[in-house]
Each structure stands twice: as C-alpha cells, then as structure tokens.
Design a protein around this motif. Structure first.
Motif, mmCIF file in Angstrom:
data_model
loop_
_atom_site.group_PDB
_atom_site.id
_atom_site.type_symbol
_atom_site.label_atom_id
_atom_site.label_comp_id
_atom_site.label_asym_id
_atom_site.label_seq_id
_atom_site.Cartn_x
_atom_site.Cartn_y
_atom_site.Cartn_z
ATOM 1 N N UNK A 136 -8.120 10.489 5.033
ATOM 2 C CA UNK A 136 -8.143 9.122 4.522
ATOM 3 C C UNK A 136 -9.337 8.926 3.596
ATOM 4 N N UNK A 137 -9.110 8.263 2.499
ATOM 5 C CA UNK A 137 -10.162 8.051 1.529
ATOM 6 C C UNK A 137 -10.513 6.587 1.403
ATOM 7 N N UNK A 138 -11.344 6.262 0.445
ATOM 8 C CA UNK A 138 -11.756 4.867 0.273
ATOM 9 C C UNK A 138 -10.649 3.977 -0.287
ATOM 10 N N UNK A 139 -9.484 4.566 -0.599
ATOM 11 C CA UNK A 139 -8.394 3.778 -1.161
ATOM 12 C C UNK A 139 -7.747 2.872 -0.126
ATOM 13 N N UNK A 140 -8.029 3.082 1.136
ATOM 14 C CA UNK A 140 -7.428 2.248 2.163
ATOM 15 C C UNK A 140 -6.227 2.924 2.806
ATOM 16 N N UNK A 141 -6.309 4.230 3.013
ATOM 17 C CA UNK A 141 -5.210 4.974 3.623
ATOM 18 C C UNK A 141 -5.096 4.704 5.117
ATOM 19 N N UNK A 142 -6.113 4.068 5.696
ATOM 20 C CA UNK A 142 -6.067 3.780 7.123
ATOM 21 C C UNK A 142 -5.855 2.287 7.324
ATOM 22 N N UNK A 143 -5.273 1.964 8.454
ATOM 23 C CA UNK A 143 -4.915 0.572 8.705
ATOM 24 C C UNK A 143 -6.149 -0.260 9.046
#
Length: 70
Positions: A13-20
């Motif tokens: 997961x990156x800073x793009x918001x791949x995690x909830x």
C-alpha cells in the motif's frame, strides 16, 4: 536459489490510499498505544535507575561546559 524482483513482490500500500480508512485508524491507534507504552517505559526506567539519569545530567553538563564559546 531464486531471486525476487520488483515484479514478483506483493503490492504494498502506498500514499495513494490503497488501504481503507478503518485500517488507517487501526494503524494509528496501535501506533498511539505503542508510543504511550514507550514513554511510560522510559519514565519508569528513569525513576527506577536514578543513578543513570543523574550520570546523564552530569555528562550533559560537562558537554555543555566543554563546548562553550568565550
């Protein structure tokens, strides 16, 4: 032995918001608990071993005195 390349690695997961947002909240909660316990452990260590903190204060004073500019 096989080499792992960037293509074989699992996606992170990156800073793009791949995690909830729930995962972010849980991570921040666990981090806050960890930092709170770390501060508590440091404070306890400071109280339990006062000779170390006294020695550290003396050494810090000596360092300040040593590097004083006239």
């Amino acid at each position: 032995m096989t080499e792992v390349t960037a293509e074989d690695a699992p996606p992170r997961p990156g800073p793009q918001g791949d995690i909830s947002p729930e995962q972010v909240r849980e991570h921040l909660r666990r981090r806050a608990v960890f930092l709170r316990e770390l501060a508590e452990a440091r404070e306890l260590r400071r109280r339990v071993t006062p000779h170390r903190s006294r020695r550290a204060r003396i050494h810090a004073a000596l360092r300040r005195r040593t590097f004083r500019i006239n």
